[in-house]
Design an enzyme around this catalytic site. Structure first.
Site, PDB file in Angstrom:
ATOM      1  N   PRO A 276       0.791  -1.219   0.000  1.00 49.16           N
ATOM      2  CA  PRO A 276       0.000   0.000   0.000  1.00 49.16           C
ATOM      3  C   PRO A 276       0.829   1.278   0.000  1.00 49.16           C
ATOM      4  CG  PRO A 276      -0.855  -1.539   1.597  1.00 49.16           C
ATOM      5  CD  PRO A 276       0.404  -2.128   1.060  1.00 49.16           C
ATOM      6  N   ASN A 277       0.394   2.230  -0.760  1.00 48.87           N
ATOM      7  CA  ASN A 277       0.908   3.598  -0.792  1.00 48.87           C
ATOM      8  C   ASN A 277       2.248   3.732  -1.498  1.00 48.87           C
ATOM      9  OD1 ASN A 277      -1.222   4.915   0.829  1.00 48.87           O
ATOM     10  ND2 ASN A 277      -0.480   3.565   2.451  1.00 48.87           N
TER      11      ASN A 277
ATOM     12  N   ARG B  45       5.060  11.290  -1.697  1.00 47.17           N
ATOM     13  CA  ARG B  45       4.688  10.965  -0.325  1.00 47.17           C
ATOM     14  C   ARG B  45       5.872  11.170   0.613  1.00 47.17           C
ATOM     15  NH1 ARG B  45       4.709   4.756   1.649  1.00 47.17           N
ATOM     16  NH2 ARG B  45       4.161   5.042   3.839  1.00 47.17           N
TER      17      ARG B  45
ATOM     18  N   TYR C 150      10.901   9.010   2.365  1.00 45.12           N
ATOM     19  CA  TYR C 150      10.946   8.008   1.301  1.00 45.12           C
ATOM     20  C   TYR C 150      11.727   8.451   0.063  1.00 45.12           C
ATOM     21  CZ  TYR C 150       7.334   5.858   4.137  1.00 45.12           C
ATOM     22  OH  TYR C 150       6.647   5.302   5.163  1.00 45.12           O
TER      23      TYR C 150
ATOM     24  N   ASN D 181       8.161  -5.601  -0.666  1.00 41.55           N
ATOM     25  CA  ASN D 181       8.095  -4.409   0.187  1.00 41.55           C
ATOM     26  C   ASN D 181       6.645  -4.262   0.587  1.00 41.55           C
ATOM     27  OD1 ASN D 181       7.916  -1.956   1.378  1.00 41.55           O
ATOM     28  ND2 ASN D 181       9.166  -0.852  -0.125  1.00 41.55           N
TER      29      ASN D 181
ATOM     30  N   ALA E 164       2.967  -0.565   4.631  1.00 41.28           N
ATOM     31  CA  ALA E 164       2.361  -0.543   5.958  1.00 41.28           C
ATOM     32  C   ALA E 164       1.911  -1.928   6.404  1.00 41.28           C
ATOM     33  CB  ALA E 164       1.170   0.420   5.962  1.00 41.28           C
TER      34      ALA E 164
ATOM     35  N   HIS F  82       3.763  -4.390   9.095  1.00 41.16           N
ATOM     36  CA  HIS F  82       3.678  -4.354  10.552  1.00 41.16           C
ATOM     37  C   HIS F  82       2.440  -5.060  11.082  1.00 41.16           C
ATOM     38  CE1 HIS F  82       6.659  -1.535   9.443  1.00 41.16           C
ATOM     39  NE2 HIS F  82       5.789  -0.710   8.933  1.00 41.16           N
TER      40      HIS F  82
ATOM     41  N   ASP G 147       1.988 -15.808   6.213  1.00 37.27           N
ATOM     42  CA  ASP G 147       1.530 -17.163   5.902  1.00 37.27           C
ATOM     43  C   ASP G 147       1.637 -17.453   4.405  1.00 37.27           C
ATOM     44  OD1 ASP G 147       1.070 -17.510   8.542  1.00 37.27           O
ATOM     45  OD2 ASP G 147      -1.100 -17.658   8.415  1.00 37.27           O
TER      46      ASP G 147
ATOM     47  N   GLU H  45      12.685  -9.460   2.107  1.00 31.40           N
ATOM     48  CA  GLU H  45      11.915  -8.263   2.448  1.00 31.40           C
ATOM     49  C   GLU H  45      12.788  -7.038   2.252  1.00 31.40           C
ATOM     50  OE1 GLU H  45       9.157  -8.303   5.753  1.00 31.40           O
ATOM     51  OE2 GLU H  45      10.126  -6.523   6.575  1.00 31.40           O
TER      52      GLU H  45
ATOM     53  N   HIS I 261      12.928  -2.598   2.394  1.00 31.95           N
ATOM     54  CA  HIS I 261      12.318  -1.319   2.780  1.00 31.95           C
ATOM     55  C   HIS I 261      13.195  -0.187   2.264  1.00 31.95           C
ATOM     56  CE1 HIS I 261       9.337  -3.180   5.288  1.00 31.95           C
ATOM     57  NE2 HIS I 261      10.273  -3.918   5.825  1.00 31.95           N
ATOM     58  N   LEU I 262      12.545   0.871   1.841  1.00 27.97           N
ATOM     59  CA  LEU I 262      13.284   2.061   1.423  1.00 27.97           C
ATOM     60  C   LEU I 262      13.947   2.719   2.632  1.00 27.97           C
ATOM     61  CD1 LEU I 262      10.491   3.392  -0.924  1.00 27.97           C
ATOM     62  CD2 LEU I 262      12.759   2.673  -1.683  1.00 27.97           C
ATOM     63  N   SER I 263      13.183   2.869   3.710  1.00 21.18           N
ATOM     64  CA  SER I 263      13.699   3.548   4.902  1.00 21.18           C
ATOM     65  C   SER I 263      14.188   2.514   5.919  1.00 21.18           C
ATOM     66  CB  SER I 263      12.598   4.400   5.530  1.00 21.18           C
ATOM     67  OG  SER I 263      11.565   3.561   6.001  1.00 21.18           O
TER      68      SER I 263
ATOM     69  N   ARG J  29      12.352   4.622  12.993  1.00 26.80           N
ATOM     70  CA  ARG J  29      11.031   5.232  12.893  1.00 26.80           C
ATOM     71  C   ARG J  29      10.164   4.893  14.106  1.00 26.80           C
ATOM     72  NH1 ARG J  29       8.588   4.626   7.191  1.00 26.80           N
ATOM     73  NH2 ARG J  29       7.397   6.382   8.024  1.00 26.80           N
TER      74      ARG J  29
ATOM     75  N   ARG K 133       6.603   0.537  13.686  1.00 23.76           N
ATOM     76  CA  ARG K 133       7.154   0.175  12.378  1.00 23.76           C
ATOM     77  C   ARG K 133       8.383  -0.725  12.490  1.00 23.76           C
ATOM     78  NH1 ARG K 133       4.430   3.385   8.486  1.00 23.76           N
ATOM     79  NH2 ARG K 133       3.761   5.364   9.365  1.00 23.76           N
TER      80      ARG K 133
END
Lengths: 151, 151, 151, 151, 151, 151, 151, 151, 151, 151, 151, 151
Positions: free
Chosen positions: H12-13, H20, H25, H76, H79, H82, H89, H100, H102-104, H109, H113
């Site tokens: 998402p997002n 954003r 990001y 990635n 949200a 978390h 699963d 996995e 992540h950008l950040s 944070r 998160r």
């Protein structure tokens, strides 16, 4: 021109690699990882200073030393990852990009191993790829150093 | 008669003072704080032994040494403040008044920095006044030592 | 020129000092502490306005009053230290340096006494030195006021 | 016929509005908010009794007074919002619709500011719109009173 | 000889008794409870000083006053029971037997009502018997005072 | 000139309104609330786009769509309020004022319903007034949009 | 007419009274408490059946037996107070008024002793008065039984 | 022979990237990251299928699809990282190496998160390097796939 | 007369059954379970509508659809069991008996799998019997529907 | 044949034994305990290498050294017991039986002393018997070594 | 002269030893452990009374009996270790040295098995050595009894 | 051939069924449930041994007895469900399939009733169907026993 210097610092018990819990940490020795890092560093035109200590204080000293002479820090804090505020403060106290690496994926282990203090002072984290975690971190570090370089 | 000796012990990363996160810790170096302590000590007729180490074990050793030769201990445990039961036990193991000092006000920082183990073995705590925390601690220590002196 | 005015505000039950749990709080009365503060203030060329109230609201009123007429606040919030967000907000609402003091070392007492709301709005904290906590706070306050003074 | 009376009660430190942490609470004074409420009340045909106290006990007294003479309560408990069971019990003890208001959005602030005791005794909550929170609450209160009115 | 004096102190919202949440607190008014206490006191040869306040500070003041003039304290702190360290410290600060009473059984209510600070400074607790809680407390207090009396 | 457009987005189960747990959510249907919003919008000179979805992903999509075409967002996330970081990130990802609304007062319900993720990305929250929560939010939104408008 | 029968049930280790930790539990034996209860019962026209067991199951059995033959239950669950849901369910399973008593004030002891399961199934709690806790409970029980009696 | 296929799935997002919260990001769009991945994939002889969805269910569907047609998954979760046990699963349900990204750096944070469900089903995690996190993950994936290949 | 219709709804990843972690979930496919349910339904004179989705929103939609056309719901929420308040609210929003089923015994798995939101809106729970959990749930559902039927 | 070698390792502050908090740790010095261990070792035909360090890193080094040359480890980690994951990992990293000993019974001390990391890597724990804890550990170690010996 | 008598008490399920979870508890039966204890006792000149019960109450009874007739107690509370305050109070209620033993190392098992109530009333704890835990405890007990003996 | 024997064991207070809190537990007596089980068992060709005890120890004894003579255990531990590690260990100590049953749905009750120790040693759990929970458990048990039978 001299190549940028990267400190690769390893915390407690990593000197046992190869015979310590191989189901978790694999069969490579720390010497093999150092050799891998040297080769990767050569390719990336980075000089590598690879060290290991079982002493938190010595790791802090080395981070300070890096602050004076290196262009970046790659840190595998070992067990200190989960308890050492001192390593976090050391990373925040020097003006260098830092990357935390782990051989194993800490999200798949005991609850107390999922928390990292030093990661809060690092640019990023790479975990779970065995010795390749170090090689990937060197690639990432080369990018970080290049991005800081005057153009 | 010899002046009472006060150990002023500084923990990890305090050697970076002046360049480490100055927004939090200020621009004074540890050498400047040592100089301030010496001047304050001279005024208060206290001899000052000012040390710094990034090694928990060395701080413990020095507290033991203080137990043999000093009249009081002023401790800025740095990051070890929040994690070191060993420093607490060391303070409780020697028969000396101890004062915990901090440059910053730990109540205004991250949650994990609000807890102190060594403070549980100290007479009191002074935090938030920058280098003046040390000077105030020396005044307090002079009072504590005077109160113990035979009259 | 008028001396800078410092409000020294004392919270609930501090009027009982001298007969309340002397093993923890000592044998000095609040009047004796006030006298100590006046003498210290005179030495430091600070005017002292020393007050005590068992009412949180009155302490908040006084902090506001200090915001209009004083140069600094020394606060021993007593039991309210551990529960009063209102005192914290009052300190943050006025544009004055504040110092939190405690007679006893709160780190050696019950768990619920180790947390302080007002300390989050103060410059620093001094705890554990009995009435000397106040005298040390006045020294620290004199420094803070001097540092703010136009030069 | 007399207009319904609404008590608008403000807790600790709200008298500082306009100069207290304007980044959070804005530049309007409490007097300006009172004036806004009076104008809104006039439009809505509600009489407004607007008060502020730094004393929890006085706020409790006023809630009881409202129970005898008013048709509704709008409460900004300030810092007491997060700690006062007494305000909750007071609201539950009187047979009146109550609305909790906040200038700031408490969900965007410190963890301890996200919890409200009085809200558990209120019809609803309006938070985050600055002085408009009060105006919106008066509209909501007018609806609540109208819904209770005999028809 | 004068009868021993017992302060019976009631906290916030207890003045609403009889109309406040009768399903929990019953239909008796505080005046009726005061009358019950006077009659019980007369039987037990105890003088009763029965008071209520919505102000924590006033309750603290009264406990101090009891320390000067009374032989015992019966306290229903109301909502302050769960939040007031100041009431606990006040009880501990005076040299008198104290009993905490509650009309309702706090173990059957919300989680946050099961914790009591003042009870930690009391001899004992009586809860759940409505106005009879007070009468039982007076019997217990008569015993406590008798046990202290010189023989 | 076109009226500002406001998206009013409703989360899971709100399509059941009127027959779902009417003791908590009232007897109004979502269609009735939409009608109320349209009438209120007309009065306030706001165009209203009123939608409902049981899919978190669709609500995220709509928030993004609002970012391209609307002037503000009113969000009743329903059950997702308590669990959806994605809705929070969506609100933070678009440059629009947002208001969270709830029909019921979440402070009077189960513990897990008192926490809101999206509220951390909203200007404010209005909860507990049934369908009037929406009407109040539209008034608040009109103010927010007006405050942003060029003058 | 037969007097109402009250079961007084005592849990684990109460048979040791008089020699078990007398600083906490006093010097009276359980036999002395039984005698006190009999005398108090006689005065109150209550028949007393006084028992002790170290077995949770036997206490549950006795509560059931009380449900068939007694008018009320006074329970000192001893250590089971803090852990036994079975005792709570037993009290809730029989249609009798119950009172929980404790010799010591559980609020002044270890954290784990401040929680009571059976108290959630009792009318009220009396704690901290030594053997007098039982006598007070009998007075309270007489009132409860009288209040239930047909008039 | 066909190149191994790697699914790169974005939650998402992430479609908002570039506008954003650029302080967190960065300024790169998702299209730019896709382009970077395609170029990296070409170098590594990996085919890349790059997708984004705001719907947890669609991400689960795609992981299942990968199980049928791909050699590895780079995820990635945005949200959902978390909160989504379903993504965990799904990863565990298919027999593929997963990474996995992540950008950040999630360790710097908000507390909520720092926890990841899908990471518990992944080989490793790479976080904090902006778009380079994806490129590093592709290098790591190439190694993982090569290590599995028959030799 | 038409047979009562029972919706059997399956959440994320259950479509992988048979190849997903067979040590936990067994070797039966979801198609085999559907077949088992159809046969059991036929015996019990229940019509079965058996569905699976990886989308929370679709499961919510289907529960609403059941509210319009079915006599009962059997729900295996899969991973959503532990996180979805929306499924709980959906069950509470429709006027139907619901049963939660699980293939595995969630009490023997990770801590986070022991908590269920939807179970709070169900009549009961059956877990741990593999595909037989469904068959048992159909028996239980037949009883529940029969108990509601007019007689 | 050489006797099996047992490392007996002592952590921070144990060098203070005899003068450190004798109410808790007794009056024996560490030298006396070493002597006791030597005598016990002689009886059991075990060679003893008895060391103490205040440095966690040195203890880790010694555990590694034991891994190369000893048959077993007896560890009293002192304060590090409660905080050192590094000691745990060291014990797990060497292929030797280990026993944790404590002079005091950690279950009777502060909460934070009841948790042990190294114990999770040990065969067993012996605590509370003063210097005898060491002697008992040597007996247990002799059994463990004998059980491993080829027969 | 009679030999000192030591009660060795075993809690729930220990009668199953030898067939219960041998991977954790080993293959020895309780009868074999009793025999081992008898032999060890004979050597140490201690009389041993070895018992097992699945009833908490019976164990409490036996501890009381020991208080009247024995010189020490060795307790393996089994599962009651983690939940029984009654066993703790029983140990504290009798004036005898007690030792807690466990076959397995409770620090290596589930979190809920790491906490012990009875250990808080014991001199020390021995855990992890299988049946040898008992033999070591007898040695320790012989020392404790000897240390108490008149000399 | 003899039918397989199933122990159906009921814990504390279940003997009160029918008059204990019928709103939660229904109006059926335990005798009626036993009768239901016998009839169900007859149909399933299972012999049923149905027992109830208020004593945890007796339930443990019976589980052991089942281990010697029965083919399966159905356990309704009543209040012990939430607190008894001993029942869990007993189930794990015998080599039999076990099923936990509850009359009520424990997910809809107090927080402390949602946790089960014995369920961690059971094959599965059936809760919320009143007496039918037992009948369903017998069906499930018949399947479990059949699956174990030699074929």
């Amino acid at each position: 021109m001299a190549q940028p210097l990267v400190f690769i610092l390893n915390g407690p018990n990593l000197n046992l690699l190869g015979r310590r819990e191989p189901a978790i940490y694999g069969h490579d020795t720390l010497a093999a990882i150092e050799e891998l890092c040297r080769r990767s560093g050569a390719t990336l035109e980075l000089e590598v200073d690879f060290r290991q200590s079982n002493h938190e204080g010595e790791l802090v000293d080395w981070i300070h030393e890096a602050g004076d002479s290196a262009a970046g820090i790659i840190l595998n804090g070992g067990a200190l990852t989960h308890t050492s505020v001192a390593l976090l403060d050391a990373l925040k106290g020097v003006d260098l990009p830092a990357i935390e690496v782990h051989l194993s994926n800490i999200h798949r282990r005991e609850e107390f191993r999922r928390h990292s203090y030093p990661a809060q002072g690092a640019v990023g984290v790479i975990a779970g790829f065995g010795p390749q975690s170090y090689a990937l971190a060197l690639v990432a570090m080369a990018n970080l150093i290049a991005a800081q370089a005057p153009r």
